[in-house]
Write a protein that holds these residues in place. Sequence first.
Motif, short mmCIF file in Angstrom:
data_model
loop_
_atom_site.label_atom_id
_atom_site.label_comp_id
_atom_site.label_asym_id
_atom_site.label_seq_id
_atom_site.Cartn_x
_atom_site.Cartn_y
_atom_site.Cartn_z
N HIS A 41 0.74 -1.11 -0.01
CA HIS A 41 -0.11 -0.04 -0.01
C HIS A 41 0.84 1.15 -0.05
CE1 HIS A 41 1.01 1.22 4.21
NE2 HIS A 41 0.92 -0.21 4.61
N ASP A 187 -4.41 -7.44 16.03
CA ASP A 187 -5.20 -7.79 14.99
C ASP A 187 -5.87 -6.30 14.54
OD1 ASP A 187 -4.87 -10.37 15.31
OD2 ASP A 187 -6.47 -10.68 16.66
N ARG A 190 -3.51 -5.09 11.86
CA ARG A 190 -3.51 -5.87 10.59
C ARG A 190 -4.59 -5.60 9.74
NH1 ARG A 190 -2.35 -11.94 11.55
NH2 ARG A 190 -2.27 -11.89 9.40
N ALA A 191 -5.76 -5.45 10.62
CA ALA A 191 -7.07 -5.30 9.98
C ALA A 191 -7.08 -3.86 9.16
CB ALA A 191 -8.21 -5.33 10.85
N TYR A 192 -6.32 -2.86 9.84
CA TYR A 192 -6.52 -1.47 9.49
C TYR A 192 -5.22 -1.54 8.18
CZ TYR A 192 -5.06 3.47 8.81
OH TYR A 192 -4.99 4.47 8.32
N ASP A 194 -4.84 -4.13 6.23
CA ASP A 194 -5.46 -4.99 5.14
C ASP A 194 -6.29 -4.20 4.21
OD1 ASP A 194 -3.73 -6.99 5.66
OD2 ASP A 194 -5.23 -8.23 6.86
N ALA A 195 -7.25 -3.37 4.95
CA ALA A 195 -8.14 -2.29 4.42
C ALA A 195 -7.60 -1.57 3.43
CB ALA A 195 -9.01 -1.83 5.36
N ARG A 196 -6.31 -0.97 3.93
CA ARG A 196 -5.78 -0.07 3.00
C ARG A 196 -5.20 -0.68 1.78
NH1 ARG A 196 -1.38 3.63 5.44
NH2 ARG A 196 -1.69 4.59 3.43
N ARG A 197 -4.98 -1.97 1.96
CA ARG A 197 -4.24 -2.58 0.84
C ARG A 197 -5.37 -3.05 -0.17
NH1 ARG A 197 -1.24 -5.71 5.07
NH2 ARG A 197 1.02 -4.58 4.96
N THR A 198 -6.40 -3.14 0.35
CA THR A 198 -7.54 -3.39 -0.63
C THR A 198 -8.21 -1.92 -1.10
OG1 THR A 198 -8.98 -3.70 1.41
CG2 THR A 198 -7.95 -5.75 0.24
#
Length: 206
Positions: A41, A187, A190-192, A194-198
């Motif tokens: 990202h 967690d 990681r969720a934050y 992961d959301a940026r990467r998508t």
Amino acid sequence: MRIRPLAVGGALEITPVQHRDARGMLLECYRRDEFARLLGHPVELVQANLSTSARGVVRGIHFADVPPGQAKLVTCVAGAVLDVAVDLRVGSPTFGRWEAVRLDDEDRRAVYLAEGLGHAFCALTEGATMMYLCSAEYRPGHEHGVDPLDPSLGIPWPTTEPRLSGKDAAAPGLAAAEAAGLLPGYDDCRAYLDARRTGLGTRRTN
């Protein structure tokens, strides 16, 4: 530039290529495309801070709430410091681990710290000057600290008399900060990210 992952997950050491000639020196200290390729990202840098410190000053350990946290790219533009990345993310495989890197105006290395990591440094020279490029603006009330002298962390600061601000000296130790619910969760971090990467991440401004 050469990039080396540190023992703390989400922290990187960056060694730039310096181009020197009779006039002086030029280097690339940040490339958005390189960081996006490496991290998955883009790193949007929205605030720049500069500090100077007397020899023996210890600043940190500082961190921000996640989301959105505050990723940092830090380098020493004058003098030298011992820069330390600390994993403060509860539940992380490297929770409580730290790694130190010397940053100075010779090698011109930098350290990148992902959201949720703690950052601290000790000035090794008079007038050590640090530049921070940050992914989020400073938000009073969402910035916290952990005692850099906490014996459970055991950071061997290279000074017999660390000079701390009143705020840093009063910061809780790692265990107390965790018990008080101040530390970011692994967690959640990681969720934050992961959301940026998508492309689904959002920036919280309050």
